[in-house]
Design an enzyme around this catalytic site. Sequence first.
Site, short mmCIF file in Angstrom:
data_model
loop_
_atom_site.label_atom_id
_atom_site.label_comp_id
_atom_site.label_asym_id
_atom_site.label_seq_id
_atom_site.Cartn_x
_atom_site.Cartn_y
_atom_site.Cartn_z
N VAL A 26 0.83 -1.21 0.00
CA VAL A 26 0.00 0.00 0.00
C VAL A 26 0.86 1.25 0.00
O VAL A 26 0.64 2.18 -0.79
CB VAL A 26 -0.95 0.00 1.22
CG1 VAL A 26 -1.73 1.31 1.28
CG2 VAL A 26 -1.90 -1.18 1.15
N TYR A 147 -5.49 -8.67 15.56
CA TYR A 147 -5.19 -7.65 14.55
C TYR A 147 -6.40 -6.75 14.34
O TYR A 147 -6.27 -5.52 14.27
CB TYR A 147 -4.80 -8.34 13.24
CG TYR A 147 -4.57 -7.40 12.08
CD1 TYR A 147 -3.39 -6.68 11.98
CD2 TYR A 147 -5.53 -7.24 11.09
CE1 TYR A 147 -3.17 -5.80 10.92
CE2 TYR A 147 -5.32 -6.38 10.02
CZ TYR A 147 -4.14 -5.67 9.94
OH TYR A 147 -3.93 -4.81 8.89
N LYS A 151 -6.97 -2.61 14.79
CA LYS A 151 -7.43 -1.74 13.71
C LYS A 151 -8.71 -1.00 14.08
O LYS A 151 -8.92 0.15 13.69
CB LYS A 151 -7.63 -2.57 12.43
CG LYS A 151 -6.33 -3.00 11.80
CD LYS A 151 -5.50 -1.79 11.43
CE LYS A 151 -4.15 -2.12 10.86
NZ LYS A 151 -3.37 -0.91 10.54
#
Length: 338
Positions: A26, A147, A151
Amino acid sequence: MQPAATQANVMRPGDRIYVAGHGGLVGGALVRALKAEGHTNIITRTSRELDLRDQAAVRAFFEQERPQYVFLAAAKVGGIHANSTRPAEFLYDNLMIAANVIHAAHVTGVTKLLNLGSTCIYPRDAAQPLREDALLTGPLEDTNRAYAVAKIAAIELCDQYRAQYGSDFISAMPTNLYGPGDNFDLMGSHVLPALIRKMVDARESHSPTVSIWGSGTPLREFLHVDDLADACLFLMRHVSEPGPINVGTGQDLSIREVAEQIRAVVGYPGELAFDASKPDGTPRKITDVSRIHAMGWHHRISLEDGLRSTVEWYLAHRGQVRGEALVGAGSGTGTALA
């Protein structure tokens, strides 16, 4: 629904822009997009140069560099095995990265920050397509819960800094990504780059079949990383809203259809052998992108064109991408701290 971008929030060519995670799937696409649009003052640091888990180091970096815009594309990411066996690392590292960068951005007066996450933030059993308002409405998928929690916390941090201090911090949640800079390691890559590598290898070794896990029936959505970068620049320039914003194509197809397209692009003449004894995973995973469509952004790269350019990139760089995953971010691949 699309707030007008104020003059202060329109990135100009000379503005100081920090891309955290610039070496990954990204971040690399963001740097390419920014350079293509004439931005000349892009700030980057490798994980060796700056450990984003280190609060004092991050604060000193922001005090010294004074970025005006921040793309938070750095994260510790990995596949199901990594998430399942090292959940404490994934939770701690990603919490620290988000907290340190977002707080330092606030303290040093960053004009705008875009936080990148993943559609794994949504509940395991959320209705398809995945809508933004599904967030926190049910339990998460166990295999990547740590995870996902980190986030979700990053989204909440952005929203609460906005609520308490008026910080212009926003969050984007991309679907499954692919493209130049992906991880093609068969032991750790996602399905699309893994299929590309397996078929290239099979073509070159004249193997008569390529074995593919599962029945081939699950439906998946894929977004080219350059489209994501385009969406990020669009959001940074035009949108100022709390909560997650899905970024995807809103289109899905079966793993079998994806494999057939890859076979055609690679030019592999052999057979595809689907092993239905192996797990399929979720039957369908697709994002609802009506919100970002209403804002005025749509993806532009077709899967066929994206696959072709990705195969070409892999063939040109495969000597560099075998083995360890590249630095990644969000829904990308690899392991990254900067």
